[in-house]
Design a protein around this motif. Structure first.
Motif, PDB file in Angstrom:
ATOM      1  N   GLY A  34     -23.859 -36.576 -77.661  1.00 15.99           N
ATOM      2  CA  GLY A  34     -24.619 -36.178 -76.545  1.00 15.99           C
ATOM      3  C   GLY A  34     -26.126 -36.096 -76.684  1.00 15.99           C
ATOM      4  O   GLY A  34     -26.787 -35.825 -75.950  1.00 15.99           O
ATOM      5  N   ALA A  35     -26.691 -36.612 -78.049  1.00 13.24           N
ATOM      6  CA  ALA A  35     -28.018 -36.909 -78.225  1.00 13.24           C
ATOM      7  C   ALA A  35     -28.443 -38.096 -77.562  1.00 13.24           C
ATOM      8  O   ALA A  35     -27.740 -38.796 -76.987  1.00 13.24           O
ATOM      9  CB  ALA A  35     -28.350 -37.106 -79.691  1.00 13.24           C
ATOM     10  N   THR A  36     -29.929 -38.071 -77.393  1.00 14.92           N
ATOM     11  CA  THR A  36     -30.594 -39.066 -76.849  1.00 14.92           C
ATOM     12  C   THR A  36     -31.495 -40.220 -77.679  1.00 14.92           C
ATOM     13  O   THR A  36     -31.787 -39.913 -78.870  1.00 14.92           O
ATOM     14  CB  THR A  36     -31.555 -38.706 -75.750  1.00 14.92           C
ATOM     15  N   VAL A  37     -31.619 -41.324 -76.887  1.00 15.66           N
ATOM     16  CA  VAL A  37     -32.048 -42.127 -78.120  1.00 15.66           C
ATOM     17  C   VAL A  37     -33.361 -42.840 -77.227  1.00 15.66           C
ATOM     18  O   VAL A  37     -33.169 -43.233 -76.219  1.00 15.66           O
ATOM     19  CB  VAL A  37     -31.379 -43.457 -78.431  1.00 15.66           C
ATOM     20  N   THR A  38     -34.593 -42.522 -77.495  1.00 19.26           N
ATOM     21  CA  THR A  38     -35.777 -43.435 -76.902  1.00 19.26           C
ATOM     22  C   THR A  38     -36.186 -44.574 -77.419  1.00 19.26           C
ATOM     23  O   THR A  38     -36.284 -44.541 -78.720  1.00 19.26           O
ATOM     24  CB  THR A  38     -37.152 -42.383 -77.126  1.00 19.26           C
ATOM     25  N   ARG A  39     -36.091 -45.747 -76.703  1.00 19.40           N
ATOM     26  CA  ARG A  39     -36.284 -47.055 -77.415  1.00 19.40           C
ATOM     27  C   ARG A  39     -37.254 -47.888 -76.734  1.00 19.40           C
ATOM     28  O   ARG A  39     -37.848 -47.479 -75.745  1.00 19.40           O
ATOM     29  CB  ARG A  39     -35.051 -47.947 -76.826  1.00 19.40           C
ATOM     30  N   ARG A  40     -37.951 -48.509 -77.645  1.00 21.12           N
ATOM     31  CA  ARG A  40     -38.952 -49.225 -77.602  1.00 21.12           C
ATOM     32  C   ARG A  40     -39.017 -50.496 -78.304  1.00 21.12           C
ATOM     33  O   ARG A  40     -38.871 -50.460 -79.423  1.00 21.12           O
ATOM     34  CB  ARG A  40     -40.357 -48.647 -77.900  1.00 21.12           C
ATOM     35  N   HIS A  41     -39.003 -51.771 -77.567  1.00 24.54           N
ATOM     36  CA  HIS A  41     -38.719 -53.084 -78.227  1.00 24.54           C
ATOM     37  C   HIS A  41     -39.894 -53.788 -78.050  1.00 24.54           C
ATOM     38  O   HIS A  41     -40.314 -54.331 -77.186  1.00 24.54           O
ATOM     39  CB  HIS A  41     -37.679 -53.818 -77.702  1.00 24.54           C
ATOM     40  N   LEU A  42     -40.914 -53.776 -79.138  1.00 22.35           N
ATOM     41  CA  LEU A  42     -42.282 -54.609 -78.808  1.00 22.35           C
ATOM     42  C   LEU A  42     -42.097 -56.259 -79.008  1.00 22.35           C
ATOM     43  O   LEU A  42     -42.848 -56.824 -78.405  1.00 22.35           O
ATOM     44  CB  LEU A  42     -42.929 -54.053 -80.165  1.00 22.35           C
ATOM     45  N   GLY A  43     -40.815 -56.682 -79.311  1.00 22.52           N
ATOM     46  CA  GLY A  43     -40.640 -58.058 -79.421  1.00 22.52           C
ATOM     47  C   GLY A  43     -40.303 -58.431 -78.005  1.00 22.52           C
ATOM     48  O   GLY A  43     -40.867 -59.454 -77.549  1.00 22.52           O
ATOM     49  N   ALA A  44     -39.392 -57.792 -77.226  1.00 27.41           N
ATOM     50  CA  ALA A  44     -38.904 -58.031 -76.068  1.00 27.41           C
ATOM     51  C   ALA A  44     -39.818 -57.670 -74.891  1.00 27.41           C
ATOM     52  O   ALA A  44     -40.124 -58.376 -73.949  1.00 27.41           O
ATOM     53  CB  ALA A  44     -37.608 -57.362 -75.681  1.00 27.41           C
ATOM     54  N   ASN A  45     -40.484 -56.774 -75.114  1.00 28.85           N
ATOM     55  CA  ASN A  45     -41.605 -56.008 -74.097  1.00 28.85           C
ATOM     56  C   ASN A  45     -42.769 -55.639 -75.052  1.00 28.85           C
ATOM     57  O   ASN A  45     -43.357 -54.439 -75.224  1.00 28.85           O
ATOM     58  CB  ASN A  45     -40.999 -54.755 -73.536  1.00 28.85           C
ATOM     59  N   SER A  46     -43.787 -56.594 -75.038  1.00 27.89           N
ATOM     60  CA  SER A  46     -44.797 -56.564 -76.022  1.00 27.89           C
ATOM     61  C   SER A  46     -45.962 -55.545 -75.033  1.00 27.89           C
ATOM     62  O   SER A  46     -45.942 -55.651 -74.061  1.00 27.89           O
ATOM     63  CB  SER A  46     -45.505 -57.915 -76.357  1.00 27.89           C
ATOM     64  N   LEU A  47     -46.900 -54.954 -75.821  1.00 30.41           N
ATOM     65  CA  LEU A  47     -47.853 -54.186 -75.365  1.00 30.41           C
ATOM     66  C   LEU A  47     -49.365 -55.069 -75.063  1.00 30.41           C
ATOM     67  O   LEU A  47     -49.463 -56.094 -75.628  1.00 30.41           O
ATOM     68  CB  LEU A  47     -48.180 -52.917 -76.209  1.00 30.41           C
TER      69      LEU A  47
END
Length: 210
Positions: A34-47
């Motif tokens: 039931g825990a959550t995962v916050t994801r950030r993929h810099l390779g797929a969605n660069s800043l």
């Protein structure tokens, strides 16, 4: 409970760092239903590459004088810092590129620092796993000894600046299986692969408090 998961591979579909991080995450998730995962993929969605400069100059400008792009960059920096600061645990999968960290990962670090402050320990006491992968061999006695400028930087930022409770999983020789001229290193590369997966399973359980 919230896990922050960051990936920085430019090859998401075949990422060896992601494979190891997946094992860490799976072990953590199994112990945290039931825990959550916050994801950030810099390779797929660069800043945006200019966001850090805009956030930094914006921070030194009176609010009324800030350009719209500076305000947007400051908001992005604050949001990125919040993602990290709100984590109960974290796993970061960061390959070595060109003997250091990639531009898109460095942009993320700079923006988080801009959002949180240069000395804010935003991961203080947070159990954190760093997965870092290297195509060749960089250990003592190798021709490229001392050329890994990524791992020391990552440890400095995560453990020393952000004060994470850091575990490092480092896998070398990821290119040995497919690169001509590295045939003699394939057995050693596979051994490193197996050791990294074993370490990932243990790290995932530790991350979950088991």
């Amino acid at each position: 409970m919230n896990l922050f998961r960051l990936d920085a591979s430019i090859l998401p579909g075949t990422s060896v760092s992601a494979e190891i991080a997946d094992v860490v995450e799976a072990e953590w998730a199994a112990a945290q239903p039931g825990a959550t995962v916050t994801r950030r993929h810099l390779g797929a969605n660069s800043l945006p590459a200019d966001a850090w400069a805009l956030a930094t100059t914006g921070a030194f400008s009176p609010e009324a004088d800030r350009a719209p792009a500076q305000r947007e960059a400051l908001a992005l920096a604050a949001a990125l810092a919040d993602e990290v600061q709100n984590a109960d645990a974290a796993v970061l999968a960061v390959p070595l590129y060109n003997y250091g960290v990639s531009q898109h990962f460095k942009t993320w670090v700079d923006l988080v620092i801009a959002g949180a402050g240069p000395t804010t320990p935003i991961l203080k006491g947070t159990p954190t796993v760093l997965v870092t992968t290297l195509g060749g061999g960089y250990g003592p006695g190798t021709p490229r000894e001392g050329w890994d400028h990524s791992t020391p930087y990552l440890e400095r930022v995560l453990a020393d600046v952000w004060q994470a409770d850091l575990t490092v999983i480092r896998r070398e020789l990821t290119l040995a299986a497919t690169t001509p001229g590295m045939e003699s290193l394939r057995d050693l590369g596979e051994q490193q692969h197996s050791q990294a997966l074993t370490a990932a399973r243990q790290a995932g359980r530790t991350l979950a408090g088991n």
